[in-house]
Design a protein around this motif. Structure first.
Motif, PDB file in Angstrom:
ATOM      1  N   ILE A  53      17.234 -27.598  27.339  1.00 47.09           N
ATOM      2  CA  ILE A  53      18.200 -26.506  27.337  1.00 47.09           C
ATOM      3  C   ILE A  53      17.610 -25.298  28.068  1.00 47.09           C
ATOM      4  N   TYR A  54      16.338 -25.040  27.808  1.00 46.00           N
ATOM      5  CA  TYR A  54      15.658 -23.931  28.482  1.00 46.00           C
ATOM      6  C   TYR A  54      15.600 -24.178  29.994  1.00 46.00           C
ATOM      7  N   ARG A  55      15.314 -25.422  30.394  1.00 44.42           N
ATOM      8  CA  ARG A  55      15.237 -25.755  31.825  1.00 44.42           C
ATOM      9  C   ARG A  55      16.590 -25.518  32.510  1.00 44.42           C
ATOM     10  N   LEU A  56      17.664 -25.906  31.844  1.00 40.38           N
ATOM     11  CA  LEU A  56      18.999 -25.689  32.401  1.00 40.38           C
ATOM     12  C   LEU A  56      19.299 -24.200  32.544  1.00 40.38           C
TER      13      LEU A  56
ATOM     14  N   SER B 223      27.484 -13.516  35.808  1.00 44.10           N
ATOM     15  CA  SER B 223      27.322 -14.968  35.696  1.00 44.10           C
ATOM     16  C   SER B 223      26.193 -15.321  34.732  1.00 44.10           C
ATOM     17  N   MET B 224      25.107 -14.548  34.782  1.00 38.84           N
ATOM     18  CA  MET B 224      23.995 -14.787  33.861  1.00 38.84           C
ATOM     19  C   MET B 224      24.421 -14.537  32.417  1.00 38.84           C
ATOM     20  N   LYS B 225      25.289 -13.539  32.236  1.00 40.65           N
ATOM     21  CA  LYS B 225      25.777 -13.225  30.888  1.00 40.65           C
ATOM     22  C   LYS B 225      26.549 -14.395  30.308  1.00 40.65           C
ATOM     23  N   LYS B 226      27.363 -15.057  31.144  1.00 43.75           N
ATOM     24  CA  LYS B 226      28.113 -16.222  30.683  1.00 43.75           C
ATOM     25  C   LYS B 226      27.168 -17.348  30.255  1.00 43.75           C
ATOM     26  N   GLY B 227      26.129 -17.573  31.070  1.00 44.48           N
ATOM     27  CA  GLY B 227      25.162 -18.618  30.727  1.00 44.48           C
ATOM     28  C   GLY B 227      24.435 -18.314  29.445  1.00 44.48           C
ATOM     29  N   GLN B 228      24.056 -17.053  29.271  1.00 49.03           N
ATOM     30  CA  GLN B 228      23.364 -16.629  28.055  1.00 49.03           C
ATOM     31  C   GLN B 228      24.249 -16.824  26.825  1.00 49.03           C
TER      32      GLN B 228
ATOM     33  N   GLN C   3      19.524 -19.373  36.229  1.00 51.52           N
ATOM     34  CA  GLN C   3      19.104 -18.011  36.570  1.00 51.52           C
ATOM     35  C   GLN C   3      18.357 -17.984  37.906  1.00 51.52           C
ATOM     36  N   PHE C   4      17.548 -19.011  38.146  1.00 55.20           N
ATOM     37  CA  PHE C   4      16.817 -19.107  39.411  1.00 55.20           C
ATOM     38  C   PHE C   4      17.789 -19.172  40.593  1.00 55.20           C
ATOM     39  N   LEU C   5      18.816 -20.002  40.469  1.00 57.77           N
ATOM     40  CA  LEU C   5      19.795 -20.143  41.547  1.00 57.77           C
ATOM     41  C   LEU C   5      20.561 -18.844  41.782  1.00 57.77           C
ATOM     42  N   PHE C   6      20.995 -18.197  40.700  1.00 58.93           N
ATOM     43  CA  PHE C   6      21.701 -16.932  40.840  1.00 58.93           C
ATOM     44  C   PHE C   6      20.802 -15.869  41.476  1.00 58.93           C
ATOM     45  N   SER C   7      19.539 -15.831  41.060  1.00 55.35           N
ATOM     46  CA  SER C   7      18.611 -14.827  41.589  1.00 55.35           C
ATOM     47  C   SER C   7      18.342 -15.050  43.075  1.00 55.35           C
ATOM     48  N   MET C   8      18.090 -16.310  43.458  1.00 56.72           N
ATOM     49  CA  MET C   8      17.859 -16.620  44.869  1.00 56.72           C
ATOM     50  C   MET C   8      19.091 -16.257  45.699  1.00 56.72           C
ATOM     51  N   SER C   9      20.258 -16.595  45.190  1.00 54.49           N
ATOM     52  CA  SER C   9      21.493 -16.296  45.905  1.00 54.49           C
ATOM     53  C   SER C   9      21.670 -14.790  46.084  1.00 54.49           C
ATOM     54  N   ALA C  10      21.406 -14.019  45.003  1.00 49.57           N
ATOM     55  CA  ALA C  10      21.578 -12.562  45.062  1.00 49.57           C
ATOM     56  C   ALA C  10      20.619 -11.943  46.068  1.00 49.57           C
ATOM     57  N   LEU C  11      19.371 -12.352  46.047  1.00 52.41           N
ATOM     58  CA  LEU C  11      18.372 -11.795  46.964  1.00 52.41           C
ATOM     59  C   LEU C  11      18.714 -12.123  48.415  1.00 52.41           C
ATOM     60  N   MET C  12      19.119 -13.369  48.662  1.00 49.90           N
ATOM     61  CA  MET C  12      19.417 -13.768  50.038  1.00 49.90           C
ATOM     62  C   MET C  12      20.716 -13.141  50.537  1.00 49.90           C
ATOM     63  N   ARG C  13      21.695 -12.968  49.658  1.00 47.05           N
ATOM     64  CA  ARG C  13      22.927 -12.281  50.051  1.00 47.05           C
ATOM     65  C   ARG C  13      22.661 -10.815  50.372  1.00 47.05           C
TER      66      ARG C  13
ATOM     67  N   GLU D 219      25.199 -18.449  50.210  1.00 49.18           N
ATOM     68  CA  GLU D 219      26.514 -18.761  49.651  1.00 49.18           C
ATOM     69  C   GLU D 219      26.516 -20.147  49.007  1.00 49.18           C
ATOM     70  N   ALA D 220      25.775 -21.073  49.622  1.00 47.74           N
ATOM     71  CA  ALA D 220      25.672 -22.418  49.037  1.00 47.74           C
ATOM     72  C   ALA D 220      25.003 -22.350  47.670  1.00 47.74           C
ATOM     73  N   LEU D 221      23.928 -21.566  47.577  1.00 53.24           N
ATOM     74  CA  LEU D 221      23.233 -21.411  46.288  1.00 53.24           C
ATOM     75  C   LEU D 221      24.139 -20.755  45.261  1.00 53.24           C
ATOM     76  N   ARG D 222      24.926 -19.792  45.717  1.00 55.51           N
ATOM     77  CA  ARG D 222      25.861 -19.127  44.804  1.00 55.51           C
ATOM     78  C   ARG D 222      26.883 -20.128  44.268  1.00 55.51           C
ATOM     79  N   GLU D 223      27.397 -20.955  45.152  1.00 57.25           N
ATOM     80  CA  GLU D 223      28.373 -21.972  44.751  1.00 57.25           C
ATOM     81  C   GLU D 223      27.731 -22.984  43.806  1.00 57.25           C
ATOM     82  N   PHE D 224      26.510 -23.444  44.157  1.00 59.42           N
ATOM     83  CA  PHE D 224      25.828 -24.436  43.324  1.00 59.42           C
ATOM     84  C   PHE D 224      25.533 -23.858  41.939  1.00 59.42           C
ATOM     85  N   SER D 225      25.125 -22.577  41.915  1.00 58.42           N
ATOM     86  CA  SER D 225      24.770 -21.963  40.634  1.00 58.42           C
ATOM     87  C   SER D 225      25.973 -21.899  39.709  1.00 58.42           C
ATOM     88  N   ARG D 226      27.151 -21.611  40.287  1.00 59.02           N
ATOM     89  CA  ARG D 226      28.371 -21.575  39.461  1.00 59.02           C
ATOM     90  C   ARG D 226      28.745 -22.983  38.987  1.00 59.02           C
TER      91      ARG D 226
END
Length: 378
Positions: free
Chosen positions: A235-238, A133-138, A243-253, A321-328
């Motif tokens: 653009i940087y903030r977005l 997912s991060m690769k797509k954003g990049q 990345q913050f949302l994906f990272s939080m989701s990954a750690l919590m999952r 899971e909510a963070l994962r959904e929001f991040s996508r």
């Protein structure tokens, strides 16, 4: 024979492991950045997927790494380093130190400690999903910025070429006396003459400014909160917010608690993100929910809409899971926002190009008119 040997060397993939060993031999203390260059986001995603598949079939980690090495899906030096460290008794997550971002190591560590129900295999799959997912954003950011930047370089090249080649030849060919030019023609000549004489220092100054702007992105400074509303900082903030949302989701999952996940992100983030995450962590440590802590920061980070949605879901669903959904969701929305913001830059640059082409078109005419008026006494 020598030509064939050189061609063979050049055709091979760069071995960043060998380069790292060379630089270390020269006395450089930290060469881990070279390892990470050769083990980029796409390679890491493939590595996590392949290794998870192998481990799920019951094969031991060391044997699994040998299979990955044989498949050539990742650079040999990565597997060589991992095998060497594991044989010396290091856990897998510790063996990955210096090869991948710290957040990814922490997800693996959670799997090793049993904080994730399915262990290391599940942690690897979580990372493959997150990194993909991060690769797509990049890719979206690079694609959006590439066109305006190339257009900008084209404009600069055109101006320098015109000032150094076209204008001098035109003046020499028409035997014009620059000292007798006046009005708009005189101003145009002065501008082109300035570019002709100082284009190189000007380029250094301009690219130095661009470099300074890029360098400022990961840092927080007075006025940065206001700048974050405008490109390129917005653009940087977005991008970092996603990345913050994906990272939080990954750690919590992976089973890491919210407070510990925030601590991990603080440890491995840049100053800009660290400041925002630290304020969120303070709120969580005082007993506030994640959404409430985000809201109280005043940074509107990562986004007011996400904070509102998280507040609804926090008490009724799995936060990870909510963070994962929001991040996508936000990644898709962010890609559209980034595209719309870069379109503004495109319009500005196109207007600049149009202005320069107009200037280039009327410049010679203005020179002739001014010279003609001077010769006829007008």
């Amino acid at each position: 024979m020598e030509k064939k040997r050189i061609s063979s060397i050049m055709s091979k993939e760069i071995d960043f492991g060998t380069l790292a060993d060379l630089f270390r031999g020269l006395g450089l203390p930290d060469v881990s950045w070279l390892y990470r260059i050769g083990f980029g986001i796409e390679r890491r995603q493939e590595f996590y997927k392949d290794l998870a598949s192998i481990l799920r079939s019951g094969i031991r980690l060391e044997e699994g790494l040998k299979e990955v090495k044989a498949s050539k899906s990742v650079p040999d030096y990565i597997v060589r380093i991992l095998l060497d460290r594991i044989r010396r008794g290091r856990p897998f997550s510790k063996a990955m130190e210096g090869l991948v971002p710290g957040m990814e190591r922490m997800v693996l560590q959670a799997g090793e400690r049993g904080e994730s129900e399915a262990g290391v295999e599940e942690s690897l799959l979580i990372l493959a999903d997150t990194v993909g997912s991060m690769k797509k954003g990049q890719a979206a950011v690079i694609k959006s910025v590439a066109y305006p930047f190339s257009l900008f370089l084209g404009v600069i090249g055109f101006v320098v070429f015109y000032a150094r080649t076209v204008i001098p030849k035109f003046i020499a060919g028409h035997m014009l006396d620059p000292s007798k030019l006046h009005g708009n023609a005189f101003l145009m000549f002065e501008v082109f003459d300035l570019v002709k004489n100082y284009w190189l220092p000007g380029l250094f100054l301009m690219f130095g400014g661009i470099g300074g702007l890029i360098f400022s992105m990961p840092y927080d400074f007075p006025g940065r909160k206001w700048l974050d509303r405008f490109p390129p900082w917005s653009i940087y903030r977005l991008w970092v917010g996603t990345q913050f949302l994906f990272s939080m989701s990954a750690l919590m999952r992976a089973g890491v608690p919210v407070l510990q996940s925030l601590n991990i992100l603080i440890k491995y983030s840049n100053p800009w993100l660290t400041k925002r995450v630290r304020v969120i962590k303070t709120g969580v440590a005082r007993g506030a929910g994640l959404s409430k802590a985000m809201e109280k920061t005043g940074y509107h980070f990562p986004d007011d809409r996400i904070i509102s949605r998280l507040r609804i879901r926090e008490n009724h669903a799995d936060v990870s899971e909510a963070l994962r959904e929001f991040s996508r969701d936000w990644q898709e929305r962010g890609d559209n926002l980034i595209s719309s913001q870069t379109k503004i830059l495109n319009v500005v640059l196109i207007l600049v190009v149009a202005g320069l082409l107009t200037l280039a078109g009327i410049g010679p005419y203005a020179f002739e008119v001014s010279s003609g008026q001077t010769m006829t006494g007008f």
